[in-house]
Design a protein around this motif. Structure first.
Motif, PDB file in Angstrom:
ATOM      1  N   UNK A 137       3.676   4.350 -12.133  1.00 30.78           N
ATOM      2  CA  UNK A 137       3.405   5.660 -11.516  1.00 30.78           C
ATOM      3  C   UNK A 137       1.947   6.001 -11.792  1.00 30.78           C
ATOM      4  N   UNK A 138       1.175   6.125 -10.718  1.00 26.08           N
ATOM      5  CA  UNK A 138      -0.263   6.342 -10.861  1.00 26.08           C
ATOM      6  C   UNK A 138      -0.710   7.502  -9.972  1.00 26.08           C
ATOM      7  N   UNK A 139      -0.388   8.727 -10.360  1.00 23.05           N
ATOM      8  CA  UNK A 139      -0.750   9.879  -9.521  1.00 23.05           C
ATOM      9  C   UNK A 139      -2.245  10.018  -9.321  1.00 23.05           C
ATOM     10  N   UNK A 140      -3.032   9.627 -10.323  1.00 22.32           N
ATOM     11  CA  UNK A 140      -4.485   9.767 -10.208  1.00 22.32           C
ATOM     12  C   UNK A 140      -5.052   8.871  -9.112  1.00 22.32           C
ATOM     13  N   UNK A 141      -4.388   7.721  -8.869  1.00 23.97           N
ATOM     14  CA  UNK A 141      -4.900   6.799  -7.866  1.00 23.97           C
ATOM     15  C   UNK A 141      -4.661   7.291  -6.445  1.00 23.97           C
ATOM     16  N   UNK A 142      -3.685   8.175  -6.266  1.00 26.25           N
ATOM     17  CA  UNK A 142      -3.368   8.636  -4.913  1.00 26.25           C
ATOM     18  C   UNK A 142      -4.524   9.408  -4.287  1.00 26.25           C
ATOM     19  N   UNK A 143      -5.404   9.979  -5.133  1.00 27.15           N
ATOM     20  CA  UNK A 143      -6.546  10.715  -4.579  1.00 27.15           C
ATOM     21  C   UNK A 143      -7.488   9.777  -3.838  1.00 27.15           C
ATOM     22  N   UNK A 144      -7.355   8.468  -4.093  1.00 28.10           N
ATOM     23  CA  UNK A 144      -8.231   7.498  -3.441  1.00 28.10           C
ATOM     24  C   UNK A 144      -7.813   7.206  -2.011  1.00 28.10           C
ATOM     25  N   UNK A 145      -6.644   7.713  -1.609  1.00 27.84           N
ATOM     26  CA  UNK A 145      -6.194   7.496  -0.231  1.00 27.84           C
ATOM     27  C   UNK A 145      -7.197   8.003   0.794  1.00 27.84           C
ATOM     28  N   UNK A 146      -7.939   9.039   0.419  1.00 33.10           N
ATOM     29  CA  UNK A 146      -8.881   9.645   1.366  1.00 33.10           C
ATOM     30  C   UNK A 146     -10.222   8.923   1.411  1.00 33.10           C
ATOM     31  N   UNK A 147     -10.427   7.905   0.573  1.00 32.36           N
ATOM     32  CA  UNK A 147     -11.685   7.168   0.600  1.00 32.36           C
ATOM     33  C   UNK A 147     -11.795   6.389   1.911  1.00 32.36           C
ATOM     34  N   UNK A 148     -12.974   6.384   2.540  1.00 28.22           N
ATOM     35  CA  UNK A 148     -13.131   5.656   3.810  1.00 28.22           C
ATOM     36  C   UNK A 148     -12.733   4.187   3.720  1.00 28.22           C
ATOM     37  N   UNK A 149     -12.969   3.554   2.560  1.00 27.15           N
ATOM     38  CA  UNK A 149     -12.667   2.135   2.434  1.00 27.15           C
ATOM     39  C   UNK A 149     -11.170   1.862   2.572  1.00 27.15           C
ATOM     40  N   UNK A 150     -10.330   2.865   2.280  1.00 29.79           N
ATOM     41  CA  UNK A 150      -8.886   2.701   2.394  1.00 29.79           C
ATOM     42  C   UNK A 150      -8.324   3.371   3.648  1.00 29.79           C
ATOM     43  N   UNK A 151      -9.198   3.821   4.528  1.00 35.53           N
ATOM     44  CA  UNK A 151      -8.767   4.430   5.782  1.00 35.53           C
ATOM     45  C   UNK A 151      -9.289   3.654   6.989  1.00 35.53           C
ATOM     46  N   UNK A 152     -10.549   3.259   6.939  1.00 35.93           N
ATOM     47  CA  UNK A 152     -11.168   2.573   8.071  1.00 35.93           C
ATOM     48  C   UNK A 152     -10.876   1.068   8.004  1.00 35.93           C
ATOM     49  N   UNK A 153     -10.551   0.504   9.154  1.00 39.66           N
ATOM     50  CA  UNK A 153     -10.236  -0.928   9.258  1.00 39.66           C
ATOM     51  C   UNK A 153      -9.103  -1.306   8.303  1.00 39.66           C
ATOM     52  N   UNK A 154      -8.125  -0.440   8.176  1.00 39.59           N
ATOM     53  CA  UNK A 154      -7.000  -0.703   7.275  1.00 39.59           C
ATOM     54  C   UNK A 154      -5.846  -1.278   8.091  1.00 39.59           C
ATOM     55  N   UNK A 155      -5.733  -2.593   8.125  1.00 38.61           N
ATOM     56  CA  UNK A 155      -4.721  -3.295   8.913  1.00 38.61           C
ATOM     57  C   UNK A 155      -3.820  -4.070   7.963  1.00 38.61           C
ATOM     58  N   UNK A 156      -2.540  -3.707   7.911  1.00 45.71           N
ATOM     59  CA  UNK A 156      -1.611  -4.361   6.992  1.00 45.71           C
ATOM     60  C   UNK A 156      -0.786  -5.459   7.660  1.00 45.71           C
ATOM     61  N   UNK A 157      -1.055  -5.731   8.932  1.00 47.94           N
ATOM     62  CA  UNK A 157      -0.261  -6.726   9.649  1.00 47.94           C
ATOM     63  C   UNK A 157      -1.029  -8.009   9.941  1.00 47.94           C
ATOM     64  N   UNK A 158      -2.367  -7.950   9.934  1.00 51.42           N
ATOM     65  CA  UNK A 158      -3.185  -9.114  10.237  1.00 51.42           C
ATOM     66  C   UNK A 158      -4.141  -9.394   9.082  1.00 51.42           C
ATOM     67  N   UNK A 159      -4.509 -10.657   8.921  1.00 49.68           N
ATOM     68  CA  UNK A 159      -5.386 -11.002   7.807  1.00 49.68           C
ATOM     69  C   UNK A 159      -6.800 -10.484   8.022  1.00 49.68           C
ATOM     70  N   UNK A 160      -7.258 -10.465   9.276  1.00 51.94           N
ATOM     71  CA  UNK A 160      -8.610  -9.981   9.553  1.00 51.94           C
ATOM     72  C   UNK A 160      -8.564  -8.524   9.999  1.00 51.94           C
ATOM     73  N   UNK A 161      -9.312  -7.679   9.308  1.00 52.33           N
ATOM     74  CA  UNK A 161      -9.278  -6.244   9.589  1.00 52.33           C
ATOM     75  C   UNK A 161     -10.587  -5.728  10.179  1.00 52.33           C
ATOM     76  N   UNK A 162     -11.621  -6.574  10.212  1.00 53.02           N
ATOM     77  CA  UNK A 162     -12.950  -6.103  10.649  1.00 53.02           C
ATOM     78  C   UNK A 162     -13.406  -6.810  11.929  1.00 53.02           C
ATOM     79  N   UNK A 163     -12.486  -7.029  12.839  1.00 49.46           N
ATOM     80  CA  UNK A 163     -12.839  -7.763  14.050  1.00 49.46           C
ATOM     81  C   UNK A 163     -13.850  -7.029  14.922  1.00 49.46           C
ATOM     82  N   UNK A 164     -13.961  -5.714  14.740  1.00 46.51           N
ATOM     83  CA  UNK A 164     -14.909  -4.940  15.549  1.00 46.51           C
ATOM     84  C   UNK A 164     -16.321  -4.969  14.977  1.00 46.51           C
TER      85      UNK A 164
END
Length: 356
Positions: free
Chosen positions: A68-95
């Motif tokens: 249980x890591x409540x402090x880590x949940x605040x990182x959800x709003x970081x751009x690195x975990x929002x932009x190009x976040x693809x959980x179905x394909x290995x490549x996420x930065x095709x654009x």
């Protein structure tokens, strides 16, 4: 009269007892033939502290637990975990095209050494770079089946499943600096997508799934889907991190690294790593590793002899990396790379730096 009364009462008693017995049988709960722990009700019972102040362990009523890591949940709003976040394909930065990447990216890897743990420690059997007519986009380290694989840095799981392109069971961790670490051929996954992981957490176990000729870890480092040599950053033989901050130059990328999602691991020259029974690498493999290391040492000696034209500079009062780079017409990152230092390294008077 009394006799008829007794018969009537007896019949009523038998009918009532039969009815109640039938109802009792119908109301008896159905117990499954095989009861699994995960089928039991899961209610939180208690929490336990860990050595990490950001992490606690929740104990559940069905004898299971999770972090249980409540402090880590605040990182959800970081751009690195929002932009190009693809959980179905290995490549996420095709654009993002290779041409659009910056010439240098300063990767802040850790604040201190407690923020790093080598994914595994062992001899690199197959290095990053060309393999015959193909490219090998990571390093291969032979291990026993079932040996734990660790998260190198804190991060979030972007991909965790079986990959049909040859990686087998694959875990991709994205870190806050944008770096991604790939772990292929695992026998079992220990995380799921969108989990936050801490440095040193077990994310899976060594295996030989996918296109593999024996149990080993295929490990890659990527930035915006572009690969570079993990041995720039990690000494797998000792498990040590080489840099606190690494100047990742664009020229380090393999520009063909995302041309295909197929893992090219099936070269005829690639040796069988180890037996499927989980034994360590055989004597033949250890000999191959030793031979590869000896060859590398010979190449290093040859490079040393041929570097008679190398340019060196002895540090004097007032010298800084930026001025030296301008003076000799080179980049700061080149000086850092040639001397295993970072842009923040304090230059001591009298130290001899290689410039070219």
């Amino acid at each position: 009269m009394n006799f008829r009364y007794l018969i009537t009462v007896s019949l009523l008693f038998v009918l009532t007892a039969t009815t109640l017995h039938g109802q009792s049988r119908r109301r008896r709960p159905v117990v499954p033939a095989t009861l699994h722990i995960e089928d039991l009700p899961q209610q939180p019972l208690d929490t336990l502290a860990t050595d990490d102040p950001e992490t606690r362990i929740i104990i559940f009523s069905n004898n299971t637990w999770r972090y249980y890591r409540p402090a880590l949940k605040v990182r959800d709003s970081l751009p690195v975990y929002m932009q190009h976040w693809d959980t179905s394909q290995v490549f996420a930065y095709k654009s993002i095209a290779y041409e659009d990447l910056p010439s240098v990216v300063d990767l802040n890897l850790v604040k201190d050494l407690s923020g790093f743990k080598a994914p595994v420690v062992g001899s690199v059997l197959s290095k990053y770079g060309p393999r015959g007519r193909r490219n090998h986009n990571g390093v291969d380290i032979p291990l026993k089946i079932g040996e734990p694989i660790y998260a190198a840095f804190d991060g979030k799981i972007r991909y965790a499943k079986y990959n049909t392109g040859g990686f087998g069971n694959l875990v991709i961790v994205r870190h806050e600096n944008g770096l991604e670490t790939w772990h292929a051929h695992l026998s079992k996954l220990n995380v799921k997508v969108n989990d936050y992981v801490k440095c040193g957490q077990v994310i899976g176990f060594c295996g030989s799934t996918g296109r593999s000729r024996g149990p080993h870890l295929h490990f890659e480092m990527r930035y915006c889907d572009q690969t570079f040599d993990p041995e720039f950053i990690v000494d797998f033989q000792t498990g040590q991190l080489k840099y606190q901050t690494f100047a990742l130059e664009k020229q380090f990328f393999n520009i063909h690294s995302r041309a295909s999602e197929i893992l090219e691991e099936d070269d005829d020259d690639f040796p069988l790593l180890a037996s499927a029974e989980g034994d360590t690498a055989s004597g033949d493999i250890l000999e191959r590793i030793a031979a590869a290391q000896k060859k590398e040492e010979q190449q290093t000696k040859t490079a040393t002899v041929s570097s008679s034209n190398a340019v060196y500079h002895t540090i004097k009062q007032g010298d800084i990396l930026g001025r030296l780079a301008l003076k000799y017409g080179v980049s700061v990152s080149q000086i850092c790379r040639l001397n295993n230092i970072t842009p923040k390294t304090v230059l001591k008077l009298g130290r001899r730096l290689r410039i070219k």
